[in-house]
Design a protein around this motif. Sequence first.
Motif, short mmCIF file in Angstrom:
data_model
loop_
_atom_site.label_atom_id
_atom_site.label_comp_id
_atom_site.label_asym_id
_atom_site.label_seq_id
_atom_site.Cartn_x
_atom_site.Cartn_y
_atom_site.Cartn_z
N ARG A 176 -61.50 -69.19 62.09
CA ARG A 176 -62.60 -68.42 61.85
C ARG A 176 -63.53 -68.53 62.89
O ARG A 176 -64.16 -68.33 64.10
CB ARG A 176 -63.80 -68.64 60.72
N ASN A 177 -63.43 -70.34 63.47
CA ASN A 177 -63.95 -70.68 64.82
C ASN A 177 -63.56 -71.12 66.30
O ASN A 177 -63.80 -71.64 66.63
CB ASN A 177 -65.60 -72.09 64.35
N MET A 178 -61.96 -70.52 66.40
CA MET A 178 -61.57 -70.87 67.01
C MET A 178 -61.89 -70.14 68.52
O MET A 178 -61.49 -69.02 68.29
CB MET A 178 -59.64 -70.88 66.86
N ARG A 179 -61.68 -71.02 69.63
CA ARG A 179 -62.01 -69.95 70.99
C ARG A 179 -60.90 -70.40 71.56
O ARG A 179 -60.71 -71.79 72.39
CB ARG A 179 -63.77 -70.82 71.59
N VAL A 180 -60.78 -69.37 73.08
CA VAL A 180 -59.40 -70.18 73.51
C VAL A 180 -60.56 -70.27 75.02
O VAL A 180 -61.54 -68.99 75.20
CB VAL A 180 -58.41 -68.63 74.00
N GLY A 181 -59.72 -70.63 76.04
CA GLY A 181 -60.58 -70.64 77.43
C GLY A 181 -59.03 -70.98 78.31
O GLY A 181 -58.70 -71.28 78.03
N GLN A 182 -59.90 -70.55 79.46
CA GLN A 182 -59.31 -70.75 80.90
C GLN A 182 -59.51 -70.71 81.64
O GLN A 182 -60.92 -70.65 82.05
CB GLN A 182 -58.68 -69.43 81.07
N GLY A 217 -68.13 -79.45 68.12
CA GLY A 217 -66.91 -78.66 68.18
C GLY A 217 -65.54 -79.98 67.98
O GLY A 217 -65.95 -80.70 67.99
N GLU A 218 -64.43 -79.28 68.38
CA GLU A 218 -63.34 -79.83 68.16
C GLU A 218 -62.17 -80.01 69.43
O GLU A 218 -61.87 -78.55 69.21
CB GLU A 218 -61.89 -79.83 66.88
N LEU A 229 -57.36 -74.20 73.61
CA LEU A 229 -58.23 -74.23 72.28
C LEU A 229 -59.30 -74.85 71.81
O LEU A 229 -58.63 -76.24 71.50
CB LEU A 229 -56.44 -73.56 71.59
N ILE A 230 -59.91 -74.16 71.45
CA ILE A 230 -61.11 -75.49 70.54
C ILE A 230 -61.14 -74.64 69.59
O ILE A 230 -61.03 -73.49 68.90
CB ILE A 230 -62.19 -75.79 71.63
N MET A 231 -61.93 -75.30 68.84
CA MET A 231 -63.02 -75.13 67.31
C MET A 231 -64.31 -75.70 67.42
O MET A 231 -64.67 -76.91 68.22
CB MET A 231 -62.36 -75.74 66.54
N LEU A 232 -65.39 -74.39 67.39
CA LEU A 232 -66.56 -74.51 67.41
C LEU A 232 -67.25 -73.49 66.44
O LEU A 232 -67.14 -72.76 66.35
CB LEU A 232 -66.65 -74.24 69.10
#
Length: 383
Positions: A226-232, A316-317, A380-383
């Motif tokens: 639900r709270n996973m986010r991708v960054g580049q 976050g993680e 990939l982070i969880m926030l």
Amino acid sequence: MSFKSIIVAGGSGLRSGGKKQWRAFCGRPVLWWPVDAFVRAGSDDIVVVVPVDDMALAESIVGDLPHVRIVSGGATRALSVENGLKALEATAGPKDIVLIHDAARPLLTVELVNRLLEGLKTMRAAILALPVADSLKRIKDQVITDAPSRENLWHAQTPQAFRLADISHGFALWPADQEATDEAMMAAHAGIAVGIVEGDARLQKLTYPDDFAVLEALMSPPLSLRNMRVGQGFDVHRWGDGQSVWLCGIEISHDKTLIGHSDADAGLHALTDALMGAAGLGDIGEHFPPTDPQWKGAPSYIFLEHAARLIRERGGEIINVDVTLICEQPKIKPHRQAMQQRLAEILGVDVSRVSVKATTTEKLGFTGREEGLAAQAVCLIML
């Protein structure tokens, strides 16, 4: 807020069918989860207390995580905690904050740690706890004899947070012939007021065999995703005269160097931007403007540490990171393992969460003509 931590993993786990701290839980030993949580929360000293015969095993599981020390436990939980406190007292001050946690509560989160630390701003000591919701019964010979009121009753959890001098004093005053159920009991006996901070039902303790299935269900992908986010991130620097180059936090001897306002570590810059982007924090230029002279020649690990810290402060993680370096020279493969280790150290994560790769553009473009080096990163982070 800086803090130390003690994780007690010295029990025999008879009710759970064996030493539960070593049993697999969601793909890793139980002990790994709370240690990782404290690392991500920013604990600057993590003392893990285990049976003396299991110290090598503990070292193999969590020894590579930053700020972790393994010490031997005692015959009882209280003696194990006391050994952990003695290890801290050798390097910490009396006013330093120490969080004491049971390894058998693997679903500790950064948010819960931060909640507890926030409570210490107005409390001398504090524990995580939940109000009792079920009806209570007192029995004798399997027959109910009384139904005590649940008003003002709370389930105590861990971590429990104290100033080091206070909890050490609590241990010193506790009667040797009595057994304390937790550290809060010792602190209260020594006259130290212990406050309550609301905990979390997921912080349940692994006690019986069925508990593993219950808690693992709470770690299922539908909840986590639900709270996973991708960054580049992407960065480029041109080559100039020099004798070495910094890439992913490692200095490599080379007949050229990368030109930039800082140390021009393109790998760290790309990864910093990826993390900033995943967390919605802008980009590296907003936090460390190239027009600011204080960043002239600065080591780029400062930027990456800053991004990781901002993510942790928001609860976050960092799940994993992947960096690709695009260049003809220098050869990256001989340095790849050192780069991964360095990135893991800067980010405060296990090295298994870090990947570094390299490729060329087959002599095409500015990297193929060796005019510069490019780096791209994804996280990939969880926030």
